[in-house]
Design a protein around this motif. Structure first.
Motif, PDB file in Angstrom:
ATOM      1  N   VAL A  36       0.852  -1.233  -0.038  1.00 56.31           N
ATOM      2  CA  VAL A  36      -0.056   0.135  -0.100  1.00 56.31           C
ATOM      3  C   VAL A  36       0.763   1.327   0.070  1.00 56.31           C
ATOM      4  O   VAL A  36       0.674   2.203  -0.607  1.00 56.31           O
ATOM      5  CB  VAL A  36      -0.879   0.098   1.305  1.00 56.31           C
ATOM      6  N   ARG A  37       1.888   1.259   0.746  1.00 61.14           N
ATOM      7  CA  ARG A  37       2.733   2.589   0.762  1.00 61.14           C
ATOM      8  C   ARG A  37       3.437   2.649  -0.361  1.00 61.14           C
ATOM      9  O   ARG A  37       3.551   3.833  -1.047  1.00 61.14           O
ATOM     10  CB  ARG A  37       3.947   2.200   2.040  1.00 61.14           C
ATOM     11  N   GLN A  38       4.021   1.545  -1.346  1.00 64.15           N
ATOM     12  CA  GLN A  38       4.716   1.674  -2.405  1.00 64.15           C
ATOM     13  C   GLN A  38       3.680   2.085  -3.560  1.00 64.15           C
ATOM     14  O   GLN A  38       3.788   3.170  -4.431  1.00 64.15           O
ATOM     15  CB  GLN A  38       5.167   0.267  -2.862  1.00 64.15           C
ATOM     16  N   ALA A  39       2.447   1.796  -3.334  1.00 65.43           N
ATOM     17  CA  ALA A  39       1.466   2.172  -4.411  1.00 65.43           C
ATOM     18  C   ALA A  39       1.037   3.692  -4.211  1.00 65.43           C
ATOM     19  O   ALA A  39       0.975   4.372  -5.247  1.00 65.43           O
ATOM     20  CB  ALA A  39       0.264   1.177  -4.350  1.00 65.43           C
ATOM     21  N   ALA A  40       0.934   4.042  -2.936  1.00 68.31           N
ATOM     22  CA  ALA A  40       0.502   5.612  -2.709  1.00 68.31           C
ATOM     23  C   ALA A  40       1.777   6.450  -3.158  1.00 68.31           C
ATOM     24  O   ALA A  40       1.563   7.562  -3.752  1.00 68.31           O
ATOM     25  CB  ALA A  40       0.275   5.547  -1.191  1.00 68.31           C
ATOM     26  N   ARG A  41       3.030   6.007  -2.984  1.00 71.22           N
ATOM     27  CA  ARG A  41       3.947   6.719  -3.229  1.00 71.22           C
ATOM     28  C   ARG A  41       4.219   6.843  -4.979  1.00 71.22           C
ATOM     29  O   ARG A  41       4.628   7.686  -5.385  1.00 71.22           O
ATOM     30  CB  ARG A  41       5.583   6.273  -2.711  1.00 71.22           C
ATOM     31  N   LEU A  42       3.832   5.577  -5.736  1.00 74.90           N
ATOM     32  CA  LEU A  42       3.843   5.677  -7.092  1.00 74.90           C
ATOM     33  C   LEU A  42       2.748   6.625  -7.563  1.00 74.90           C
ATOM     34  O   LEU A  42       3.384   7.253  -8.686  1.00 74.90           O
ATOM     35  CB  LEU A  42       3.664   4.202  -7.563  1.00 74.90           C
ATOM     36  N   LEU A  43       1.658   6.564  -6.907  1.00 75.31           N
ATOM     37  CA  LEU A  43       0.619   7.479  -7.499  1.00 75.31           C
ATOM     38  C   LEU A  43       1.181   8.877  -7.353  1.00 75.31           C
ATOM     39  O   LEU A  43       0.811   9.737  -8.353  1.00 75.31           O
ATOM     40  CB  LEU A  43      -0.608   7.244  -6.761  1.00 75.31           C
ATOM     41  N   MET A  44       1.717   9.266  -6.277  1.00 71.23           N
ATOM     42  CA  MET A  44       2.145  10.578  -6.289  1.00 71.23           C
ATOM     43  C   MET A  44       3.081  10.870  -7.073  1.00 71.23           C
ATOM     44  O   MET A  44       3.101  12.300  -7.846  1.00 71.23           O
ATOM     45  CB  MET A  44       2.754  11.027  -4.829  1.00 71.23           C
ATOM     46  N   LEU A  45       3.982  10.027  -7.511  1.00 68.48           N
ATOM     47  CA  LEU A  45       5.221  10.445  -8.601  1.00 68.48           C
ATOM     48  C   LEU A  45       4.284  10.610  -9.709  1.00 68.48           C
ATOM     49  O   LEU A  45       4.779  11.551 -10.668  1.00 68.48           O
ATOM     50  CB  LEU A  45       6.125   9.125  -8.656  1.00 68.48           C
ATOM     51  N   LEU A  46       3.544   9.381  -9.952  1.00 65.66           N
ATOM     52  CA  LEU A  46       2.655   9.832 -11.407  1.00 65.66           C
ATOM     53  C   LEU A  46       1.859  10.952 -11.671  1.00 65.66           C
ATOM     54  O   LEU A  46       1.821  11.779 -12.743  1.00 65.66           O
ATOM     55  CB  LEU A  46       1.717   8.510 -11.526  1.00 65.66           C
ATOM     56  N   PHE A  47       1.145  11.412 -10.274  1.00 65.32           N
ATOM     57  CA  PHE A  47       0.618  12.688 -10.306  1.00 65.32           C
ATOM     58  C   PHE A  47       1.466  13.914 -10.579  1.00 65.32           C
ATOM     59  O   PHE A  47       0.968  14.865 -11.394  1.00 65.32           O
ATOM     60  CB  PHE A  47      -0.205  12.819  -8.903  1.00 65.32           C
ATOM     61  N   ALA A  48       2.665  13.913 -10.123  1.00 66.60           N
ATOM     62  CA  ALA A  48       3.561  14.936 -10.229  1.00 66.60           C
ATOM     63  C   ALA A  48       4.030  15.117 -11.820  1.00 66.60           C
ATOM     64  O   ALA A  48       3.978  16.065 -12.352  1.00 66.60           O
ATOM     65  CB  ALA A  48       4.808  14.551  -9.524  1.00 66.60           C
ATOM     66  N   GLN A  49       4.342  13.999 -12.346  1.00 67.04           N
ATOM     67  CA  GLN A  49       4.715  13.959 -13.867  1.00 67.04           C
ATOM     68  C   GLN A  49       3.628  14.230 -14.787  1.00 67.04           C
ATOM     69  O   GLN A  49       3.797  15.044 -15.627  1.00 67.04           O
ATOM     70  CB  GLN A  49       5.079  12.600 -14.020  1.00 67.04           C
ATOM     71  N   VAL A  50       2.324  14.006 -14.487  1.00 68.74           N
ATOM     72  CA  VAL A  50       1.105  14.033 -15.283  1.00 68.74           C
ATOM     73  C   VAL A  50       0.917  15.750 -15.089  1.00 68.74           C
ATOM     74  O   VAL A  50       0.760  16.334 -16.190  1.00 68.74           O
ATOM     75  CB  VAL A  50      -0.226  13.608 -14.809  1.00 68.74           C
ATOM     76  N   THR A  51       1.012  16.548 -13.982  1.00 66.54           N
ATOM     77  CA  THR A  51       0.709  17.848 -14.056  1.00 66.54           C
ATOM     78  C   THR A  51       1.774  18.625 -14.501  1.00 66.54           C
ATOM     79  O   THR A  51       1.457  19.527 -15.011  1.00 66.54           O
ATOM     80  CB  THR A  51       0.540  18.197 -12.205  1.00 66.54           C
ATOM     81  N   ALA A  52       3.072  18.027 -14.529  1.00 65.40           N
ATOM     82  CA  ALA A  52       4.144  18.827 -14.918  1.00 65.40           C
ATOM     83  C   ALA A  52       3.851  18.721 -16.487  1.00 65.40           C
ATOM     84  O   ALA A  52       3.995  19.672 -17.248  1.00 65.40           O
ATOM     85  CB  ALA A  52       5.433  18.340 -14.661  1.00 65.40           C
ATOM     86  N   ILE A  53       3.629  17.599 -16.990  1.00 63.63           N
ATOM     87  CA  ILE A  53       3.342  17.658 -18.644  1.00 63.63           C
ATOM     88  C   ILE A  53       2.165  18.456 -19.004  1.00 63.63           C
ATOM     89  O   ILE A  53       2.282  19.062 -19.969  1.00 63.63           O
ATOM     90  CB  ILE A  53       3.097  16.069 -19.028  1.00 63.63           C
ATOM     91  N   ALA A  54       1.139  18.371 -18.129  1.00 57.92           N
ATOM     92  CA  ALA A  54      -0.012  19.277 -18.710  1.00 57.92           C
ATOM     93  C   ALA A  54       0.510  20.765 -18.713  1.00 57.92           C
ATOM     94  O   ALA A  54       0.162  21.500 -19.554  1.00 57.92           O
ATOM     95  CB  ALA A  54      -1.094  19.078 -17.652  1.00 57.92           C
TER      96      ALA A  54
END
Length: 371
Positions: A36-54
């Motif tokens: 669960v911890r790893q999944a949450a951290r992965l989601l935060m990284l993906l969120f950062a990448q998506v928002t930066a690209i946007a």
């Protein structure tokens, strides 16, 4: 929320800030099982990448005038009401010159990034079956009492694909660059007209008439042209009209000028191409017949009577220059072609290069278009 508006840009910036703060604040505080911890951290990284690209996309889009709205971006926009077969000249047998005048109402452009003086209207093409926005800028002399009886020459400007009709004003700053030059008499006082060219979602029309699909040629060379002469003190004769474009719009400008010497006296191509396959998504690239019919080089080579038009072609090696030289070799009087080579390292295939060429282009047009 508007795709090109300030609120959307600020929203993407705010999301990027949030995306950066979240991992810093929560990375070591996430509880639960390891998975669960790893999944949450992965989601935060993906969120950062998506928002930066946007955020980067919005900045690039606003700077280059690629997509006007969400429909253009998603490819869901359709500005074609009908696409009848209008015949070889694109008029459907109608005498456009004798048709009653229908002046169009204009209002100041809502997008302030286009600079001062730009007006906009929504036009329903009476012959083409196309409808869309058209932007018009009037030269400084237009409202001068000394010019009250003067009819002004017109330049119709076309963006690339994808591309916004706003781009010549907002990105290339054609109006703010030319206004002082017109006041000094360095260039003619042109009316500048920018019509919508993205008419069928994510498909490039090639500025062509294709029955059952779109009458983009008639929209640009007949409907928009007549609207301008009906609404403004604009010249009606081809001696007073030119068409200019960059990238896919450059291909269109060359083709329209060669195809319609009865409507345009000059055409400007900045980093364009002759063969429609230069834009694979173009409708005119879908068959050998369409490619030949809409290739300005082939049109010049097969013309029974060389068109009375002047062409200005600029481009880098393998990005418009060679195509321009081919046009020059094929041209026969009274057709003339001037080719300018953009040096390597000047900026590539981009708006920064075309923006720098605006003054020289309009100086050249001032010698081609009769005042």
């Amino acid at each position: 929320m508007s795709l090109t508006g300030t609120p959307f840009l600020l929203t993407t910036v705010a999301l990027v800030v949030v995306a950066l703060v979240l991992p810093l604040a929560l990375w070591g505080r996430i509880g639960g099982p390891k998975l669960v911890r790893q999944a949450a951290r992965l989601l935060m990284l993906l969120f950062a990448q998506v928002t930066a690209i946007a955020m980067v996309f919005v900045i690039v889009n606003n700077a280059n005038g690629l997509f006007d709205n969400w429909d253009d971006l998603l490819g869901t926009g359709d500005h074609v009401r009908a696409a009848a077969d209008l015949g070889p000249d694109g008029t459907g047998g109608k005498n456009v010159g004798e048709a009653p005048k229908h002046p169009q109402e204009f209002k100041p452009a809502s997008d302030k990034r286009m600079g001062p003086g730009v007006q906009e209207t929504q036009l329903k093409g009476r012959i083409s079956g196309v409808e869309g926005e058209v932007y018009v800028w009037l030269p400084p002399q237009y409202d001068d009492p000394a010019y009250k009886d003067k009819k002004f020459p017109v330049v119709e400007v076309l963006p690339g694909f994808p591309g916004s009709a706003k781009a010549w004003f907002g990105t290339l700053e054609v109006n703010t660059q030319l206004a002082p030059m017109m006041k000094k008499g360095e260039v003619e006082p042109f009316i500048i007209v920018a019509p919508r060219t993205t008419l069928l979602g994510d498909t490039d029309t090639g500025c062509a008439n294709i029955p059952g699909k779109v009458n983009a040629d008639t929209w640009l060379s007949v409907d928009v042209r007549k609207m301008v002469t009906d609404t403004f003190r604009a010249q009606e004769r081809p001696d007073g009209w030119a068409v200019a474009g960059y990238s896919a719009g450059a291909h269109c400008a060359t083709k329209l000028a060669v195809a319609h010497p009865d409507r345009y006296r000059a055409g400007v191509s900045l980093s364009g191409y002759n063969d429609p396959i230069g834009e694979p998504s173009s409708l005119t690239a879908k068959s050998p017949e369409l490619r030949t019919e809409n290739n300005p080089l082939k049109m010049l080579e097969s013309a029974k009577t060389p068109p009375h038009v002047a062409l200005f072609v600029s481009g880098a090696e393998a990005d418009g220059y060679q195509g321009g030289m081919a046009l020059k070799q094929a041209a026969k009087p009274p057709t003339t072609v001037q080719v300018t080579k953009v040096p390597a390292g000047a900026g590539g295939h981009g708006t920064a290069v075309w923006k720098r060429q605006v003054p020289d282009v309009f100086k050249w047009l001032s010698h081609q278009i009769k005042p």
